[in-house]
Design an enzyme around this catalytic site. Structure first.
Site, PDB file in Angstrom:
ATOM      1  N   GLY A 104       2.098  -2.387  -2.566  1.00  0.00           N
ATOM      2  CA  GLY A 104       2.712  -3.573  -3.127  1.00  0.00           C
ATOM      3  C   GLY A 104       1.708  -4.275  -4.034  1.00  0.00           C
ATOM      4  N   TYR A 105       2.213  -5.163  -4.840  1.00  0.00           N
ATOM      5  CA  TYR A 105       1.381  -5.838  -5.837  1.00  0.00           C
ATOM      6  C   TYR A 105       1.263  -7.324  -5.527  1.00  0.00           C
ATOM      7  CZ  TYR A 105       1.354  -1.504  -8.271  1.00  0.00           C
ATOM      8  OH  TYR A 105       1.137  -0.177  -8.569  1.00  0.00           O
ATOM      9  N   ILE A 106       0.025  -7.791  -5.523  1.00  0.00           N
ATOM     10  CA  ILE A 106      -0.270  -9.207  -5.315  1.00  0.00           C
ATOM     11  C   ILE A 106      -0.269  -9.934  -6.658  1.00  0.00           C
ATOM     12  CG2 ILE A 106      -2.056 -10.828  -4.552  1.00  0.00           C
ATOM     13  CD1 ILE A 106      -2.850  -8.647  -2.460  1.00  0.00           C
ATOM     14  N   LEU A 111       4.357  -9.212  -3.964  1.00  0.00           N
ATOM     15  CA  LEU A 111       5.586  -9.555  -4.667  1.00  0.00           C
ATOM     16  C   LEU A 111       6.714  -8.641  -4.196  1.00  0.00           C
ATOM     17  CD1 LEU A 111       3.890  -9.764  -8.165  1.00  0.00           C
ATOM     18  CD2 LEU A 111       4.762 -11.702  -6.830  1.00  0.00           C
TER      19      LEU A 111
END
Length: 156
Positions: free
Chosen positions: A29-31, A83
């Site tokens: 996942g992307y922060i 996100l």
């Protein structure tokens, strides 16, 4: 800190599976998703990773990459900050003539997409293209995992 040099291709068929030395399930996942940088958390098996990538150069071949192994517990904690749009895939490692081709078979909203990446020493490194490799998509931002997390393949 290093520069990542890689080329990316679509995969034509599943013949790579017979050549694979191993495979693993990945969840990432992307922060941060910014045009100049991405911050990613990944779980691969019992390990976690935190990765920061810079913007690609004009050819799409090279970009800054910093990666640090973290504990599974830390990775799970960081997943609370990601996100919407988690990427899930199975990665197959296929050794061919001194290089490891990483073949990602995507799941969920990206199901049906199979991408191959090869990391190179230089942008001019030569390598053998196996028969299961299709069209090159290096530099096509639609095939970046960060993009796929926000615009899944099945929505194209």
């Amino acid at each position: 800190m290093s520069i990542e040099i890689e080329r990316k291709f679509l995969v034509k068929n599943n013949s790579f599976k017979a050549l694979s030395s191993d495979s693993s399930y990945l969840k990432q996942g992307y922060i941060c998703l910014d045009k100049e940088r991405t911050v990613r958390v990944r779980i691969k098996g019992s390990k976690g990773y935190l990765t920061i990538k810079g913007m690609s150069n004009d050819s799409g071949l090279s970009r800054f990459e910093w990666e640090k192994e973290i504990s599974l517990e830390e990775a799970n904690q960081l997943f609370k900050l990601v996100l919407p749009g988690v990427i899930e895939k199975t990665r197959y490692n296929v050794p061919i003539e001194g290089y490891i081709w990483e073949i990602d078979v995507f799941e969920g909203g990206n199901s049906g997409l199979i991408l191959a990446e090869i990391e190179l020493e230089t942008e001019l490194s030569s390598f053998v293209i196996p028969s299961f490799i299709g069209e090159e998509v290096t530099g096509d931002k639609r095939y970046y995992n960060a993009y796929l997390s926000q615009s899944p393949y099945d929505s194209w």
